[in-house]
Design an enzyme around this catalytic site. Structure first.
Site, PDB file in Angstrom:
ATOM      1  N   TYR A  28       0.320  -9.614  -6.586  1.00 24.81           N
ATOM      2  CA  TYR A  28       0.214  -8.045  -6.664  1.00 24.81           C
ATOM      3  C   TYR A  28      -0.088  -7.559  -7.882  1.00 24.81           C
ATOM      4  O   TYR A  28      -0.998  -6.658  -7.946  1.00 24.81           O
ATOM      5  CB  TYR A  28       1.444  -7.434  -6.127  1.00 24.81           C
ATOM      6  CG  TYR A  28       1.828  -5.966  -6.020  1.00 24.81           C
ATOM      7  CD1 TYR A  28       1.006  -5.230  -5.015  1.00 24.81           C
ATOM      8  CD2 TYR A  28       2.170  -5.366  -7.200  1.00 24.81           C
ATOM      9  CE1 TYR A  28       1.357  -3.853  -5.288  1.00 24.81           C
ATOM     10  CE2 TYR A  28       2.348  -4.099  -7.306  1.00 24.81           C
ATOM     11  CZ  TYR A  28       2.104  -3.238  -6.152  1.00 24.81           C
ATOM     12  OH  TYR A  28       2.065  -1.948  -6.486  1.00 24.81           O
ATOM     13  N   LYS A  87      -3.344  -5.152  -8.777  1.00 25.56           N
ATOM     14  CA  LYS A  87      -3.411  -3.772  -9.631  1.00 25.56           C
ATOM     15  C   LYS A  87      -4.058  -3.748 -10.911  1.00 25.56           C
ATOM     16  O   LYS A  87      -4.559  -2.563 -11.388  1.00 25.56           O
ATOM     17  CB  LYS A  87      -1.938  -3.352  -9.660  1.00 25.56           C
ATOM     18  CG  LYS A  87      -1.440  -3.201  -8.089  1.00 25.56           C
ATOM     19  CD  LYS A  87      -2.114  -1.871  -7.524  1.00 25.56           C
ATOM     20  CE  LYS A  87      -1.478  -1.542  -6.357  1.00 25.56           C
ATOM     21  NZ  LYS A  87      -1.936  -0.319  -5.658  1.00 25.56           N
ATOM     22  N   THR A 118       9.959   2.237  -0.783  1.00 28.19           N
ATOM     23  CA  THR A 118       9.040   1.754   0.378  1.00 28.19           C
ATOM     24  C   THR A 118       9.018   0.441   0.602  1.00 28.19           C
ATOM     25  O   THR A 118       9.640  -0.425   0.290  1.00 28.19           O
ATOM     26  CB  THR A 118       7.486   2.030  -0.231  1.00 28.19           C
ATOM     27  OG1 THR A 118       7.577   0.760  -1.339  1.00 28.19           O
ATOM     28  CG2 THR A 118       7.486   3.244  -1.285  1.00 28.19           C
TER      29      THR A 118
END
Length: 294
Positions: free
Chosen positions: A183, A187, A219
């Site tokens: 991840y 990014k 989230t």
């Protein structure tokens, strides 16, 4: 709200999205949904992307109930062919595109290395290659819209303060996989692409900026990594909306923001050799899908 937030909120008072068209990817949950609902009150026509038809219809109904004109587009960003088809649909159906907000992220078990339809590591594919592909294909529409309106169109890439350099000898993480690292690598790749596009495109036509919207928002993605949410999703909305609307950012491009403040990204993002090598990899992986639209 701290004084810094209050200052920047007041700067939005003179901004207007009336008559503007805004595309938000990953708009069916989390930050994307909250962003769509916030922008519904700004007077824009909203184009909302999702990969699940039921969730997309639900958020479209919510946005329309808030008084905004909204249209939905389905596509799975783990398949670059679907990303291209999405761009084709938008280019054919929409006469204007003034703002493109890239918010969609990969939804997968971070303990498992998973691949996209094209065989690319999933986080890299969804969080970097898909936004790059969609932006590349929609640039003609963005540029034309900016020229017609006399206001530069804007691309806003939702990134993260979690950033890590890619192993360019093993970009698909075949040798050693960790979901959170994947991840963070994706990014940082998105941030580096932001810098490249910001340098390439005339700022009076299209600006391209990126941000870390808030730390550990509540989230599904944060919880999937085993992290404890620290703030509500609402905390990430205002910094993102600022990059969409703030007139003080007219002509500002190729920048990374930590919430409301321009900041320095990972050192690797400023290495010319690393940027060039990543850009070449990105172009090679996306080349079958980025030819100009019909």
């Amino acid at each position: 709200m701290n004084n810094d937030s209050a200052l920047h909120d007041s700067s939005l008072d003179d901004a207007s999205l009336h008559g503007r068209t805004v595309l938000v990817t990953g708009a069916t949950q989390g930050l994307g949904r909250a962003l769509a609902l916030d922008l519904a009150g700004e007077g824009a026509t909203l184009l909302l992307h999702g990969r699940n038809s039921e969730r997309l219809e639900k958020v479209l109904a919510e946005v329309r109930a808030a008084g905004a004109e909204a249209r939905g587009y389905l596509a799975d960003f783990s398949d670059l062919a679907q990303v291209r088809a999405l761009a084709q649909q938008i280019a054919e159906a929409e006469p204007e595109l003034d703002v493109l907000v890239h918010n969609a992220i990969a939804r997968n078990d971070p303990k498992l290395r998973q691949l996209s339809t094209q065989g690319y590591e999933l986080q890299l594919a969804v969080n970097h290659l898909a936004p790059w592909t969609l932006t590349t294909l929609l640039l003609p529409l963005l540029r034309a819209s900016g020229e017609r309106s006399g206001r530069a169109s804007r691309v806003v890439n939702v990134a993260s303060m979690g950033q890590a350099p890619l192993d360019l000898a093993d970009p698909m993480m075949e040798q050693e996989y960790d979901g959170l690292t994947a991840y963070c690598r994706s990014k940082l790749a998105l941030i580096m692409a932001t810098f490249d596009l910001g340098a390439e495109l005339p700022a009076h036509e299209v600006t391209v900026n990126t941000l870390h919207p808030a730390h550990l928002m509540d989230t599904e993605g944060v919880r999937a990594f085993g992290l404890v949410p620290a703030v509500s999703v609402a905390e990430g909305v205002r910094p993102t909306v600022r990059l969409v609307t703030d007139p003080e950012l007219a002509g500002v491009t190729g920048r990374y923001f930590d919430r409301f403040t321009e900041a320095r990204a990972h050192d690797w993002a400023y290495d010319p050799a690393a940027r060039a090598e990543l850009a070449a990899l990105t172009r090679r992986l996306t080349a079958p899908f980025t030819a100009p639209l019909d």
